[in-house]
Design an enzyme around this catalytic site. Structure first.
Site, PDB file in Angstrom:
ATOM      1  N   ASP A   1      84.080  -1.881  75.429  1.00 24.41           N
ATOM      2  CA  ASP A   1      83.873  -1.804  73.975  1.00 24.41           C
ATOM      3  C   ASP A   1      82.735  -2.738  73.556  1.00 24.41           C
ATOM      4  OD1 ASP A   1      86.025  -0.073  73.901  1.00 24.41           O
ATOM      5  OD2 ASP A   1      87.452  -1.701  73.625  1.00 24.41           O
TER       6      ASP A   1
ATOM      7  N   ASN B   1      82.242   4.445  82.734  1.00 24.09           N
ATOM      8  CA  ASN B   1      82.205   3.566  83.897  1.00 24.09           C
ATOM      9  C   ASN B   1      82.236   4.472  85.132  1.00 24.09           C
ATOM     10  OD1 ASN B   1      84.895   4.261  84.436  1.00 24.09           O
ATOM     11  ND2 ASN B   1      85.720   2.437  83.439  1.00 24.09           N
TER      12      ASN B   1
ATOM     13  N   ASN C   1      94.670   0.209  67.770  1.00 27.55           N
ATOM     14  CA  ASN C   1      95.933  -0.028  68.481  1.00 27.55           C
ATOM     15  C   ASN C   1      96.344  -1.483  68.354  1.00 27.55           C
ATOM     16  OD1 ASN C   1      95.853   2.567  69.641  1.00 27.55           O
ATOM     17  ND2 ASN C   1      94.723   1.829  71.429  1.00 27.55           N
TER      18      ASN C   1
ATOM     19  N   GLY D   1      80.631  -2.753  86.325  1.00 31.18           N
ATOM     20  CA  GLY D   1      81.253  -4.081  86.406  1.00 31.18           C
ATOM     21  C   GLY D   1      80.239  -5.124  86.824  1.00 31.18           C
TER      22      GLY D   1
HETATM   23  O1  RIB Z   1      89.120  -0.861  75.630  1.00 33.99           O
HETATM   24  C1  RIB Z   1      90.197  -1.723  75.455  1.00 33.99           C
HETATM   25  C2  RIB Z   1      91.212  -1.106  74.562  1.00 33.99           C
HETATM   26  O2  RIB Z   1      91.764   0.011  75.212  1.00 33.99           O
HETATM   27  C3  RIB Z   1      92.382  -1.994  74.227  1.00 33.99           C
HETATM   28  O3  RIB Z   1      92.178  -2.801  73.097  1.00 33.99           O
HETATM   29  C4  RIB Z   1      93.521  -1.021  74.071  1.00 33.99           C
HETATM   30  O4  RIB Z   1      93.953  -0.876  72.754  1.00 33.99           O
HETATM   31  C5  RIB Z   1      92.995   0.309  74.629  1.00 33.99           C
HETATM   32  O5  RIB Z   1      92.751   1.185  73.623  1.00 33.99           O
END
Ligand code: RIB
Length: 307
Positions: free
Chosen positions: A249, A184, A12, A218
């Site tokens: 991520d 989460n 994205n 968190g």
């Molecule tokens: O996890 C974060 C991501 O979630 C962002 O970079 C955004 O693109 C969404 O996909």
């Protein structure tokens, strides 16, 4: 040793607006800034893995537009193999509209080309999966593709890690293929039919065949449980927080990398927490992903937030 990982997931362009607070419905407020930065859970995890030193390929889709070139360049400069990222001529690239305030962030994702990441793409790149040790997935591509690739990867004897974000109820046949599921707390509740108690929610997923559930909490760290074992907790690290976008991520990439180099379970999670801590101390999802050297340097000085 460089672990071999295939990530199947989204790319994205993140449109990040910074404002003092979110507007209420129907209100207009003035923001502080707007930036375009590379994102998407699949691409973020692939870039983070490459920065840590893994050999990583991404299977995904972009549209035919300017954003696509930027996103593919970002993969390339991190060292991600992008040969399995296809272009959908008729679609726009996925976008994420991110509102960043001092306390929190909120995200609306428009999938665009990510919706065209299909079972056929998995078949077309089956050799890539055969050569990998780990398959890492999220939920910004069609559920059907996630189910298919999980089953294929399991049959091939690969370790399958699913980051169930954004969360939706998952079918039993998918859960039965997952070695590590990493929701989460909010995602855990959605996956476990609204079960409010952490351990009961985890148990509900283990009962459906997941091998290990790792719940990120968190600042409270991580709670995890492997089927047949007791619930364990690992603390998070204290850092100045700049941008929490991509924290999950970074965690998933850290987890997969540490499993790939054969660290024991508790150390794997501590390593993933360090990667996530460094990521939130910088702006931008992909921009903030640390290198292995940065993680090792941080390990010498970091302080636990909680135990
Ligand atoms: O996890 C974060 C991501 O979630 C962002 O970079 C955004 O693109 C969404 O996909």
């Amino acid at each position: 040793m460089r672990p071999k990982i295939v990530v199947i997931g989204s790319l994205n362009m993140d449109l990040v607006v910074q404002a003092a607070r979110p507007p209420v419905m129907g209100e207009t407020i003035l923001g502080k800034s707007m930036q375009f930065v590379p994102g998407g859970k699949g691409a973020n995890q692939a870039v983070a893995l490459a920065r840590l030193g893994a050999e990583v390929s991404l299977i995904g889709s972009v549209g035919k537009d300017f954003f696509a070139d930027e996103l593919v360049n970002s993969l390339e400069s991190a060292g991600v193999d992008k040969t399995a990222v296809k272009t959908i001529e008729s679609s726009s690239t996925g976008t994420a509209f991110i509102l960043l305030t001092e306390e929190e962030n909120s995200i609306v994702v428009v999938p665009g080309a990510n919706a065209y990441c299909t079972k056929e793409d998995i078949d077309a790149h089956i050799d890539m999966i055969k050569q990998a040790d780990f398959v890492l997935l999220q939920m910004e591509i069609p559920l059907e593709t996630v189910c298919y690739v999980s089953q294929v990867a399991k049959r091939l004897g690969k370790t399958v890690i699913l980051n169930p974000a954004p969360a939706q109820k998952l079918p039993g046949e998918l859960l039965a293929c997952i070695d590590y599921l990493t929701p989460n707390e909010t995602e855990l509740a959605i996956l476990a039919d609204g079960e409010p108690e952490l351990e009961k929610g985890i148990d509900a997923l283990l009962a459906q065949g997941v091998r290990t559930v790792i719940t990120t909490l968190g600042a409270e760290g991580v709670a995890y449980k492997t089927s047949g074992q007791a619930l364990q907790r690992v603390g998070s690290y204290r850092v100045p927080v700049v941008d929490t976008t991509g924290a999950g991520d970074a965690f998933n990439a850290g987890l997969t990398y540490a499993l790939g180099i054969g660290k024991p379970q508790a150390e794997v999670i501590a390593f993933a927490n360090k990667v996530a801590a460094l990521a939130v101390s910088k702006f931008g999802a992909q921009l903030g992903m640390p290198t292995l050297e940065e993680v090792l340097r941080f390990a010498e000085t970091c302080h636990l937030e909680c135990k």
